[in-house]
Design a protein around this motif. Structure first.
Motif, PDB file in Angstrom:
ATOM      1  N   ASP A   1       8.954  -6.705   9.743  1.00  0.00           N
ATOM      2  CA  ASP A   1      10.088  -6.638  10.664  1.00  0.00           C
ATOM      3  C   ASP A   1       9.821  -7.396  11.953  1.00  0.00           C
ATOM      4  O   ASP A   1      10.588  -7.302  12.914  1.00  0.00           O
ATOM      5  CB  ASP A   1      10.436  -5.180  10.974  1.00  0.00           C
ATOM      6  CG  ASP A   1       9.285  -4.434  11.649  1.00  0.00           C
ATOM      7  OD1 ASP A   1       8.205  -5.025  11.814  1.00  0.00           O
ATOM      8  OD2 ASP A   1       9.477  -3.256  12.004  1.00  0.00           O
TER       9      ASP A   1
ATOM     10  N   SER B   1       7.447  -6.879  14.086  1.00  0.00           N
ATOM     11  CA  SER B   1       6.795  -6.055  15.099  1.00  0.00           C
ATOM     12  C   SER B   1       5.286  -6.050  14.892  1.00  0.00           C
ATOM     13  O   SER B   1       4.765  -6.562  13.894  1.00  0.00           O
ATOM     14  CB  SER B   1       7.332  -4.624  15.027  1.00  0.00           C
ATOM     15  OG  SER B   1       6.922  -4.021  13.814  1.00  0.00           O
ATOM     16  N   GLU B   2       4.570  -5.411  15.818  1.00  0.00           N
ATOM     17  CA  GLU B   2       3.127  -5.241  15.648  1.00  0.00           C
ATOM     18  C   GLU B   2       2.838  -4.395  14.421  1.00  0.00           C
ATOM     19  O   GLU B   2       1.877  -4.644  13.689  1.00  0.00           O
ATOM     20  CB  GLU B   2       2.521  -4.592  16.904  1.00  0.00           C
ATOM     21  CG  GLU B   2       1.049  -4.247  16.758  1.00  0.00           C
ATOM     22  CD  GLU B   2       0.168  -5.426  16.353  1.00  0.00           C
ATOM     23  OE1 GLU B   2      -0.802  -5.212  15.599  1.00  0.00           O
ATOM     24  OE2 GLU B   2       0.463  -6.572  16.788  1.00  0.00           O
TER      25      GLU B   2
END
Length: 217
Positions: A148, A150-151
């Motif tokens: 997605d 993100s991290e």
């Protein structure tokens, strides 16, 4: 991926039929991360409620006709499945040299995953029917990771890459859509790896493939 507050890999399933292959993946992951494996066998409360209805019938293998199904029949089946999972876990744990434990809860698979998610940042959610198989010469296991951006998504990619290497699996990365994950996103995946926060974006019913949820829920 050695967060000190998470000491185990958590695996949830409600069908012993998927246990053998998923235990290989779970044990391989636990060994990679130097953790213990916690198994949670989920007895379906919906199945018990259905068996309580007077109209519920089952077609037994030994009889050519439909017979009543009682809650006691369902509970006997659960005990047999739990025993099967324990037996498989003993063998898989010894094969991969990892410690493990098992508990039994009653509810729904997705609900229990959401409730128990905070217990571990590595949660494997079994689904049936499942296509996950140990690597074979004729067919490599297919792992799909949904990112997605993100991290947590990058963390999921790192874990998926390590697991794919350990299992000799084929790894594919796809973008996680904003809408709920679908069978099309999973494709022919034998295991779907995604950030734990994405669990809320999944359909409320059964997942389309076994899931490995990475990161804090």
């Amino acid at each position: 991926m050695n967060a000190p507050r998470h000491a185990s890999v958590l695996m949830l399933l409600d069908d012993a039929a998927v246990a053998a292959a998923l235990l290989d993946a779970s044990c391989a992951l636990a060994r990679l991360m130097q953790r213990e494996l916690q198994l949670v066998f989920v007895e379906s409360s919906a199945a018990l409620a259905a068996a309580s209805l007077p109209v519920t019938r089952v077609l037994a293998r030994s009889a050519p006709h439909w017979a009543p199904l009682a809650p006691e029949d369902v509970e006997r089946g659960w005990r047999a499945q739990a025993a099967r999972v324990r037996s498989l876990a003993e063998r898989a744990g010894a094969r991969h040299a990892v410690g493990w434990s098992m508990r039994v809860v009653r509810g729904a698979l997705a609900d229990e995953a959401r409730a128990l998610g905070p217990e571990s940042d590595l949660l494997l959610l079994g689904a049936a029917p499942a296509r996950f198989e140990p690597p074979r010469h004729a067919r490599r296991t297919h792992i799909v990771v949904l990112d997605d951006g993100s991290e947590a998504g990058r963390q999921a990619q790192r874990v998926a890459a390590q697991l794919a290497q350990a299992l000799g699996a084929r790894l594919e990365t796809r973008k996680l859509a904003t809408q709920p994950a679908t069978a099309a996103q999973a494709g022919e995946a034998d295991l779907l790896v995604l950030p734990a926060a994405a669990l809320g974006a999944l359909p409320a019913d059964r997942p389309q493939a076994p899931l490995l949820l990475v990161g804090a829920a």
